[in-house]
Write a protein that holds these residues in place. Structure first.
Motif, short mmCIF file in Angstrom:
data_model
loop_
_atom_site.label_atom_id
_atom_site.label_comp_id
_atom_site.label_asym_id
_atom_site.label_seq_id
_atom_site.Cartn_x
_atom_site.Cartn_y
_atom_site.Cartn_z
N SER B 231 -32.15 5.79 -11.65
CA SER B 231 -31.42 6.41 -10.40
C SER B 231 -31.03 5.44 -9.56
CB SER B 231 -32.15 7.39 -9.71
OG SER B 231 -33.30 6.52 -9.22
N LEU B 232 -30.23 5.76 -8.53
CA LEU B 232 -29.59 4.57 -7.59
C LEU B 232 -30.68 4.13 -6.50
CD1 LEU B 232 -25.89 5.58 -7.33
CD2 LEU B 232 -26.73 3.55 -8.46
N ASN B 233 -32.07 4.68 -6.59
CA ASN B 233 -33.00 4.44 -5.71
C ASN B 233 -33.17 2.82 -5.85
OD1 ASN B 233 -33.30 7.35 -6.63
ND2 ASN B 233 -34.18 7.08 -4.48
N VAL B 234 -33.53 2.36 -4.51
CA VAL B 234 -34.02 1.16 -4.42
C VAL B 234 -35.13 1.11 -3.47
CG1 VAL B 234 -33.48 -1.27 -4.02
CG2 VAL B 234 -31.98 -0.13 -5.05
N VAL B 235 -36.39 0.78 -3.66
CA VAL B 235 -37.36 0.59 -2.93
C VAL B 235 -37.51 -0.85 -2.32
CG1 VAL B 235 -39.84 0.67 -2.53
CG2 VAL B 235 -38.70 2.55 -3.82
N ILE B 236 -37.18 -0.85 -0.76
CA ILE B 236 -37.12 -2.41 -0.49
C ILE B 236 -38.68 -2.58 0.10
CG2 ILE B 236 -36.06 -3.87 1.26
CD1 ILE B 236 -33.49 -1.90 1.39
N ILE B 237 -39.12 -3.63 -0.31
CA ILE B 237 -40.51 -4.21 0.37
C ILE B 237 -40.58 -5.15 1.23
CG2 ILE B 237 -42.84 -5.09 -0.31
CD1 ILE B 237 -42.96 -2.79 -2.35
N ALA B 238 -41.08 -5.08 2.34
CA ALA B 238 -41.15 -6.28 3.47
C ALA B 238 -42.83 -6.56 3.75
CB ALA B 238 -40.37 -5.97 4.86
N THR B 239 -42.78 -7.77 3.95
CA THR B 239 -44.10 -8.31 4.03
C THR B 239 -44.52 -8.80 5.37
OG1 THR B 239 -44.19 -10.48 2.85
CG2 THR B 239 -44.86 -8.49 1.67
N LYS B 240 -45.52 -8.92 6.05
CA LYS B 240 -45.66 -9.59 7.24
C LYS B 240 -46.19 -11.06 6.98
CE LYS B 240 -47.00 -7.78 11.27
NZ LYS B 240 -47.63 -6.93 12.10
N SER B 241 -46.78 -11.10 5.78
CA SER B 241 -47.20 -12.42 5.43
C SER B 241 -45.87 -13.26 4.97
CB SER B 241 -47.86 -12.28 3.91
OG SER B 241 -48.01 -13.39 3.24
N PRO B 242 -45.71 -14.57 5.32
CA PRO B 242 -44.58 -15.43 5.17
C PRO B 242 -44.58 -16.16 3.67
CG PRO B 242 -46.24 -16.65 6.38
CD PRO B 242 -47.02 -15.46 6.20
N VAL B 243 -45.79 -15.82 2.91
CA VAL B 243 -45.86 -16.65 1.82
C VAL B 243 -44.95 -15.79 0.49
CG1 VAL B 243 -47.53 -16.92 -0.37
CG2 VAL B 243 -48.27 -16.84 2.12
N PRO B 244 -44.01 -16.63 0.04
CA PRO B 244 -42.97 -16.14 -0.64
C PRO B 244 -43.67 -15.65 -2.11
CG PRO B 244 -42.62 -18.30 -0.57
CD PRO B 244 -43.74 -18.05 0.31
N TYR B 245 -43.45 -14.77 -2.86
CA TYR B 245 -43.90 -14.37 -4.13
C TYR B 245 -42.76 -14.23 -5.13
CZ TYR B 245 -48.59 -12.42 -2.76
OH TYR B 245 -49.97 -12.41 -2.46
#
Lengths: 213, 307
Positions: B231-245
Motif C-alpha cells: 500500500s502507499l502507507n509509510v511509517v515514519i520513525i523518529a528517535t530522541k537518540s541522536p545516534v544514527p542507525y
C-alpha cells in the motif's frame, strides 16, 4: 450611489465573519483537538453573535442614524481580530488546563469547552460585524416603500460576502497563509471598514431623515 | 428436527447475506460524530470501515492475522529501545496494533487514546480490544491528551489518519512542529515515535510525507522511513537518540531481538528490510508544518504548494 456603498460595506462585513468562522475552527483545534464539537461551537457561537448584532444594531441605527457611530466599534473589533494570535493562546490554554490533570475531562466539558473558546475569541468581532447589516438598511433606506428592496439588497450582499468568505478561506487562504496572517489581514479589513464608515458619515452628513412614506 | 431447523436457518442466513454482496455482511453500522462506522464480515475477514474505506482488517479465525502490513512497522521501535515498558498509541481504530502488542509483549503497559466513543465500543465488541490491567483506553483527543498529561512513555505510536473516496485526511493538529514537541516532551530519554501516513515517497511535488519528514526533523535528531510494499502507507520513525542507525545496524539489532525472544512477531525480520534512512525527494519542496500553517488538505491531494 449610497445603495452601492452600503452593499459593498456589508459584503466585506459578511466576508470577514466567515473567514473568522472557518479559520477560527482550525485555530481552536490545537487546544481543543480535532473534535466535531469545534464545528458545533463555531457555528453556534457565531450565529448567537449574529442574532444579537442584528437585534442591537437595528435599534442603534434608529437611535443614532450616523455612519460615524460604527467607526469606534469597528476599530475595536479590527484591533481585537488583529491581536487574536497574541492574546488568545494563554486564555485558551487556561480553559483546557483548568481541569484537574489526573482526571479525564468530562463528556459535558469536552462538548462545552470549545464553545467557551469560540465565544472568547470570535464573539466580539462577529457581533460588531453583524451590526452592519441593519445599520446600513437604516442609512440607505430613504422612503418607506423602498425598505423591502433595500433590506433585500443588504441581506443578499452580506450573504454573498459570507459565501465568498467561506470558499476563499477554505480553498485558498488556509493553503497560502498562516492563521496569524489570516487574522491580521481580516483585522486590517475591519479597520478599513471603520475608516469607510467615517468617510460615509462625512459624505452623508445629517442627511438621514425620518422615513417618508 | 432441531438439526434440520438449524440447517434451514443457516441456509436462510446464507441466502439473505448473499443477496446484496456475496459473502459480505454488515454486522454493525452507526453514524458517530466523526465517521460512518461499519463492521463487515467478508470471507472470514472482519473489516472496520470508516466512510466506506477499510480502516482495519482482522481474521475471524485468528485475530492476530489479517491485518494491514503497515501495522507491523509499529513493532520497529524495539530496534532503538529493547527495553520498552510503556507505550502510548494515538488512534485506536480496530486495534490491530493493540492486539498484537498485548499478545507479543505481555509486560508492556499500553495506553490508547481515541476520540470517537463509537470506535471504542466497536473495537471492544467486534475486534477483541479490551481494557485490561495492561491496556487502558482514554476517550480523548490525542493532542489534548499529550498536553495535559505528565507521565512519560518509551514509545508513542500515531495512527490517526482516515480515508474516504476523496482521499486521505489527517487531523491538522497532529502534524505540526508544536505537536511533535509535545510528543517529544512525553517521551523518555531513549524515546521513539512511530507515525503512520499515506503519501508519495518519490516525486518532486510537495507532499504530506515530505512535510512530515521535515517537520519531525525539526524536533527529533533522527528520522527514518518504513514504506509498505502492499500500500502507499509509510511509517515514519523518529528517535530522541541522536545516534544514527544505518540499514546494517537495524538488521543486526533486529536479529538480536528475535534471538533473545524479545520480539516474537514472525514477520519482524522481513518488515525491518523496508528500512530507509534517506531524505524523501519531496522534503525539500514541502513546508515545515506549524500550528500557524498546516495546509494538510492540499498536501494530501498532491496539490500542495511549495514553501
Amino acid at each position: 450611489m449610497l445603495k452601492t456603498v452600503a452593499a459593498g460595506f456589508v459584503f466585506l462585513g459578511g466576508f470577514a465573519i466567515m473567514v473568522l468562522e472557518i479559520a477560527g475552527a482550525r485555530y481552536l483545534t490545537k487546544d481543543f483537538g480535532g473534535s466535531f464539537y469545534i464545528w458545533i461551537s463555531q457555528i453556534g457561537v457565531i450565529l448567537i453573535a449574529l442574532a444579537l448584532g442584528y437585534a442591537i444594531g437595528g435599534a442603534l441605527a434608529d437611535h443614532f442614524k450616523r455612519a460615524a457611530f460604527l467607526a469606534p466599534l469597528l476599530a475595536v473589533a479590527g484591533l481585537f481580530t488583529m491581536l487574536i494570535p497574541n492574546f488568545t493562546p494563554p486564555l485558551l490554554q487556561a480553559i483546557v488546563m483548568r481541569h484537574p490533570l489526573d482526571r479525564e475531562i468530562s463528556a459535558l466539558w469536552q462538548k462545552l469547552d470549545p464553545a467557551l473558546g469560540s465565544t472568547l475569541v470570535f464573539f466580539l468581532p462577529c457581533f460588531v460585524l453583524a451590526i452592519l447589516s441593519p445599520y446600513m438598511i437604516r442609512l440607505a433606506a430613504r422612503r418607506l416603500e423602498q425598505v423591502g428592496t433595500i433590506s433585500g439588497l443588504i441581506y443578499a450582499c452580506s450573504t454573498v460576502g459570507s459565501i465568498a468568505g467561506v470558499f476563499v478561506s477554505g480553498y485558498v487562504l488556509i493553503d497560502f497563509m498562516g492563521l496569524s496572517a489570516i487574522f491580521r489581514a481580516t483585522g486590517a479589513l475591519i479597520l478599513v471598514l471603520a475608516v469607510v464608515s467615517l468617510l460615509m458619515d462625512r459624505w452623508m452628513g445629517n442627511s438621514v431623515e425620518p422615513l417618508k412614506s | 428436527m432441531k438439526r434440520i431447523c438449524m440447517k434451514v436457518a443457516l441456509l436462510l442466513v446464507a441466502l439473505l447475506g448473499g443477496i446484496g454482496r456475496p459473502h459480505a455482511a454488515v454486522v454493525f453500522e452507526a453514524h458517530s460524530p466523526y465517521h460512518h462506522v461499519q463492521v463487515i464480515d467478508d470471507g472470514g475477514i472482519r473489516l472496520l470501515s470508516f466512510n466506506g474505506t477499510q480502516e482495519t482488517r482482522m481474521s475471524l479465525a485468528n485475530p492476530l492475522l489479517g491485518h494491514f502490513e503497515y501495522t507491523e512497522f509499529f513493532h520497529a521501535p524495539w530496534v532503538w529501545n529493547p527495553e520498552i515498558k510503556r507505550v502510548l498509541m494515538l488512534g485506536l481504530g480496530g486495534g490491530s496494533i493493540q492486539r498484537a502488542y498485548q499478545h507479543y509483549y505481555t509486560n508492556v503497559m499500553i495506553e490508547s487514546v481515541e476520540v470517537d466513543p463509537v470506535v471504542i465500543k466497536v473495537a471492544n465488541e467486534y475486534f477483541q480490544v479490551r481494557e485490561t490491567p495492561t491496556h487502558k483506553i482514554h476517550q480523548h483527543d490525542g493532542r489534548t491528551f499529550l498536553q495535559r498529561g505528565r507521565e512519560t512513555y518509551d514509545v508513542i505510536l500515531v495512527d490517526a489518519y482516515t480515508r474516504s473516496r476523496y482521499g486521505s485526511s489527517i487531523p491538522p493538529h497532529l502534524v505540526t512542529r508544536e505537536f511533535f514537541a509535545q510528543a517529544s516532551a512525553r517521551l523518555g530519554t531513549n524515546g521513539v515515535l512511530a507515525y503512520n501516513v499515506i503519501g508519495q515517497l518519490q516525486g518532486g511535488r510537495a507532499d504530506i510525507i515530505g512535510a512530515l519528514y521535515r517537520t519531525m526533523k525539526e524536533v527529533f535528531p533522527q528520522v527514518y522511513l518504513f514504506p509498505a510494499s502492499s500500500s502507499l502507507n509509510v511509517v515514519i520513525i523518529a528517535t530522541k537518540s541522536p545516534v544514527p542507525y544505518d540499514y546494517a545496524r537495524v538488521q543486526r539489532e533486529g536479529r538480536e531481538l528475535i534471538r533473545s525472544g524479545k520480539v516474537k512477531l514472525p514477520t519482524f525480520a522481513t518488515r525491518l528490510r523496508a528500512f530507509q534512512n534517506v531524505t524523501p525527494r519531496n522534503a525539500s519542496v514541502s513546508p515545515v508544518l506549524t500550528d500557524d500553517r498546516a495546509p494538510v488538505e492540499s498536501l494530501m491531494r498532491g496539490t500542495g504548494f511549495s514553501d
